[in-house]
Design a protein around this motif. Structure first.
Motif, short mmCIF file in Angstrom:
data_model
loop_
_atom_site.label_atom_id
_atom_site.label_comp_id
_atom_site.label_asym_id
_atom_site.label_seq_id
_atom_site.Cartn_x
_atom_site.Cartn_y
_atom_site.Cartn_z
N LEU A 70 0.81 -1.22 0.00
CA LEU A 70 0.00 0.00 0.00
C LEU A 70 0.85 1.28 0.00
N PRO A 71 1.90 1.40 0.84
CA PRO A 71 2.72 2.62 0.76
C PRO A 71 3.40 2.79 -0.60
N LEU A 72 3.78 1.68 -1.23
CA LEU A 72 4.41 1.76 -2.55
C LEU A 72 3.40 2.21 -3.60
N LEU A 73 2.16 1.76 -3.47
CA LEU A 73 1.12 2.22 -4.39
C LEU A 73 0.86 3.71 -4.24
N ARG A 74 0.80 4.17 -3.00
CA ARG A 74 0.57 5.61 -2.78
C ARG A 74 1.72 6.43 -3.35
N ALA A 75 2.93 5.91 -3.24
CA ALA A 75 4.08 6.61 -3.80
C ALA A 75 4.08 6.59 -5.32
N SER A 76 3.27 5.72 -5.92
CA SER A 76 3.19 5.62 -7.39
C SER A 76 2.04 6.42 -7.97
N LEU A 77 1.36 7.21 -7.15
CA LEU A 77 0.19 7.95 -7.64
C LEU A 77 0.56 8.99 -8.70
N ARG A 78 1.70 9.66 -8.54
CA ARG A 78 2.07 10.70 -9.50
C ARG A 78 2.42 10.08 -10.85
N PRO A 79 1.93 10.67 -11.94
CA PRO A 79 2.22 10.12 -13.27
C PRO A 79 3.71 10.20 -13.58
N ASP A 80 4.19 9.22 -14.34
CA ASP A 80 5.59 9.26 -14.77
C ASP A 80 5.79 10.42 -15.74
N SER A 81 6.95 11.02 -15.69
CA SER A 81 7.26 12.14 -16.59
C SER A 81 7.76 11.59 -17.92
N GLY A 82 6.84 10.98 -18.68
CA GLY A 82 7.19 10.42 -19.99
C GLY A 82 6.73 11.33 -21.10
N PRO A 83 6.80 10.87 -22.36
CA PRO A 83 6.36 11.68 -23.50
C PRO A 83 4.88 12.01 -23.41
N THR A 84 4.50 13.16 -23.88
CA THR A 84 3.10 13.58 -23.87
C THR A 84 2.28 12.69 -24.80
N GLN A 85 1.14 12.23 -24.28
CA GLN A 85 0.26 11.37 -25.05
C GLN A 85 -0.95 12.17 -25.53
N SER A 86 -1.58 11.68 -26.58
CA SER A 86 -2.81 12.27 -27.13
C SER A 86 -2.62 13.75 -27.46
N ALA A 87 -1.53 14.06 -28.14
CA ALA A 87 -1.24 15.45 -28.47
C ALA A 87 -1.88 15.83 -29.79
N ILE A 88 -2.33 17.11 -29.88
CA ILE A 88 -2.88 17.65 -31.12
C ILE A 88 -2.09 18.91 -31.45
N HIS A 89 -1.39 18.91 -32.60
CA HIS A 89 -0.61 20.07 -33.04
C HIS A 89 0.37 20.51 -31.94
N GLY A 90 1.00 19.53 -31.32
CA GLY A 90 2.00 19.85 -30.31
C GLY A 90 1.43 20.13 -28.94
N GLY A 91 0.12 20.17 -28.79
CA GLY A 91 -0.47 20.40 -27.46
C GLY A 91 -1.26 19.19 -27.02
N ARG A 92 -1.79 19.23 -25.81
CA ARG A 92 -2.55 18.11 -25.28
C ARG A 92 -4.01 18.19 -25.72
#
Length: 267
Positions: A70-92
């Motif tokens: 459970l503590p490890l799951l809570r520590a995983s709540l923040r999204p990973d800083s990976g490439p932007t997904q579902s982008a349109i014309h360079g934006g989200r």
């Protein structure tokens, strides 16, 4: 031919092995572990169980692992800083969620009863609390006793573990095994905490194979070949008895090979 004649006795003797084999097959069908992926024959000390000792050992290990995850799951709540997904014309396409949806679904609160979803938008994994509480409620209902209240931050995993001897006799225990296993697998995929399995040096005292393994969060050392379970203390006693003799045998083999090789070279 009269009953008890030599011909009847001969026929009876010829049928005896077949009858014995059929009885053994029926016995195996009755006493086999009900976990689909297992099917091991239950031991003499498990006559009223629906699963074998190895599967019971797995259930206990998963229930012990949940609070640690459970503590490890809570520590995983923040999204990973990976490439932007579902982008349109360079934006989200839309604003990103501040937390991971899959983790939030596992940690989130659970509905107290059946969920009605007329819109069909209730997706994702069932929360941990809902999985554990559902099985705890079933167990309490069959025992005819109310489910105890929890303190904040607790789950009913300890309640299930405390009453597991009773649960092992119920026909739904294999379903509990499967659902807990799937839940733990989802959690491990998020926290990247696959337990390590380490081989032990001594052979199995039951089958003699070198298949004894120790796994994180498990209370027993298990044999991958025959399914025997040993506590750490039992394994230590066993290793202290057998390993000196095995070391001496190995040393004699190595010495013989070396002296044999020297002797051949001399010729």
């Amino acid at each position: 031919m009269t009953y008890g004649s030599s011909e009847h006795t001969r026929l009876g003797k010829s049928r005896a092995p077949a009858i014995a084999r059929a009885e053994r097959r029926r016995s195996r069908e009755v006493t086999a572990c009900t976990v689909t992926s297992c099917g091991r024959t239950l031991g003499d000390d498990e006559p009223h169980w629906k699963v074998c000792g190895r599967c019971e050992h797995r259930i206990r290990g998963w229930l012990r692992e949940l609070p640690r995850q459970l503590p490890l799951l809570r520590a995983s709540l923040r999204p990973d800083s990976g490439p932007t997904q579902s982008a349109i014309h360079g934006g989200r396409a839309h604003a990103p969620l501040p937390v991971r949806g899959d983790v939030l679904a596992l940690l989130g609160p659970a509905a107290p009863g059946p969920v009605h979803d007329p819109e069909g938008d209730q997706a994702g994994p069932v929360p941990i609390h809902a999985v554990i509480r559902t099985w705890a409620e079933l167990l309490a209902d069959e025992r005819g006793k109310p489910l105890p209240l929890l303190r904040p931050g607790e789950t009913y995993g300890s309640y299930l573990a405390a009453h597991l001897p009773y649960a092992l006799t119920r026909p739904w225990i294999a379903d509990l095994h499967q659902e807990l296993g799937e839940l733990i697998s989802r959690i491990r995929n998020i926290t990247c905490t696959e337990p390590r399995r380490r081989p032990k040096t001594a052979p199995c005292p039951d089958c003699g194979a070198f298949g004894l393994m120790e796994e994180d969060w498990q209370a027993y050392i298990d044999c991958e070949v025959c399914g025997l379970l040993l506590t750490p203390a039992e394994y230590t006693d066993h290793a202290e008895r057998v390993m000196p003799g095995l070391y001496r045998t190995a040393l004699l083999i190595v010495t013989h090979e070396k002296t044999g090789g020297t002797h051949r070279e001399g010729h």
